[in-house]
Write an enzyme that holds these catalytic residues in place. Structure first.
Site, short mmCIF file in Angstrom:
data_model
loop_
_atom_site.label_atom_id
_atom_site.label_comp_id
_atom_site.label_asym_id
_atom_site.label_seq_id
_atom_site.Cartn_x
_atom_site.Cartn_y
_atom_site.Cartn_z
CD GLU A 1 10.27 23.08 33.96
OE1 GLU A 1 10.02 23.46 35.12
OE2 GLU A 1 10.31 21.89 33.64
CG HIS B 1 6.20 17.71 29.70
ND1 HIS B 1 7.22 17.03 29.07
CD2 HIS B 1 6.81 18.61 30.50
CE1 HIS B 1 8.39 17.48 29.47
NE2 HIS B 1 8.17 18.46 30.34
#
Length: 175
Positions: free
Chosen positions: A79, A5
Site C-alpha cells: 500500500e 485484498h
C-alpha cells in the site's frame, strides 16, 4: 490480473493502516477470500503474487490452495505509505492521504504524502515489481495488492487517466 485484498480489520474500523505487516482479515474478509478463490480458480493462473502485508497473503491463500501454487511476495506492490495519516480515520485523514496520489496522476509525482513517499518513489517500486513479474516468465499471473496502489498506479500508467473513476468506481474489497 490485479485483485484488491479482502476486508481487513482496519478497513472495518475505517482506519488507514499502511504499515507492514498490517492487520489481518475480518470474518467477512475470510468469506470474501474464499469467494474470490471460487471466482478466480477457473482462470488457470500460473503464479500468485502478494504484497508483504498480511491481508494480501490471507486473501490469496484460498486461491493458492485451490491451484496448488505458492504465492511470491513482492514488497513493491504494498500500500501507499500513509505517512502522518497512518492509523488515523475520518474525512480529513482520508483527504490528506488521497490528495498526493491524485496529484501524481496529473504529473506532480514529486509531491509526497506528508511524512510518506513521493509519487516518484511509489511509481518506481511498483514498476520494479511489475518488471519482476514479466521477467519471471509467468504467462497468467494474479497479483493481490491494495486499493490505493492499484488505482493510483493504473491511473499514473495509462495515457488517458480519468481520476473520477477512483471516486465514482472505487475498488472494493476483492475487486
Amino acid at each position: 490480473t490485479w485483485v484488491r485484498h479482502a476486508q481487513s480489520t482496519a478497513n472495518a474500523a475505517g482506519i488507514i493502516d499502511t504499515a507492514v505487516p498490517g492487520p489481518g482479515l475480518t470474518a467477512l474478509g475470510d468469506t470474501q477470500a474464499q469467494a474470490i478463490a471460487e471466482t478466480l480458480k477457473v482462470n488457470a493462473y500460473d503464479a500468485i503474487y502478494v504484497s508483504n502485508m498480511v491481508r494480501t497473503s490471507l486473501t490469496a491463500a484460498p486461491l493458492a490452495t485451490e491451484l496448488g501454487l505458492t504465492p511470491v511476495v513482492l514488497p513493491g506492490v504494498r500500500e501507499i505509505n500513509a505517512g502522518i495519516f497512518e492509523h488515523r480515520g475520518g474525512l480529513l485523514a482520508g483527504i490528506g492521504y488521497a490528495l498526493p496520489p491524485a496529484a501524481w496522476v496529473f504529473g506532480a509525482r514529486f509531491v509526497p504524502v506528508l511524512g510518506g513517499e513521493s509519487g516518484n518513489a511509489f511509481d518506481a517500486r511498483v514498476n520494479d515489481s511489475v518488471a519482476s513479474i514479466y521477467a519471471s516468465g509467468d504467462d497468467n499471473p494474479v497479483v493481490f495488492a491494495h486499493g490505493a496502489t492499484i488505482m493510483a498506479w493504473t491511473l499514473m500508467t495509462v495515457d488517458n487517466p480519468n481520476l473520477l473513476l477512483a471516486l465514482t468506481h472505487p475498488l472494493g474489497n476483492t475487486a
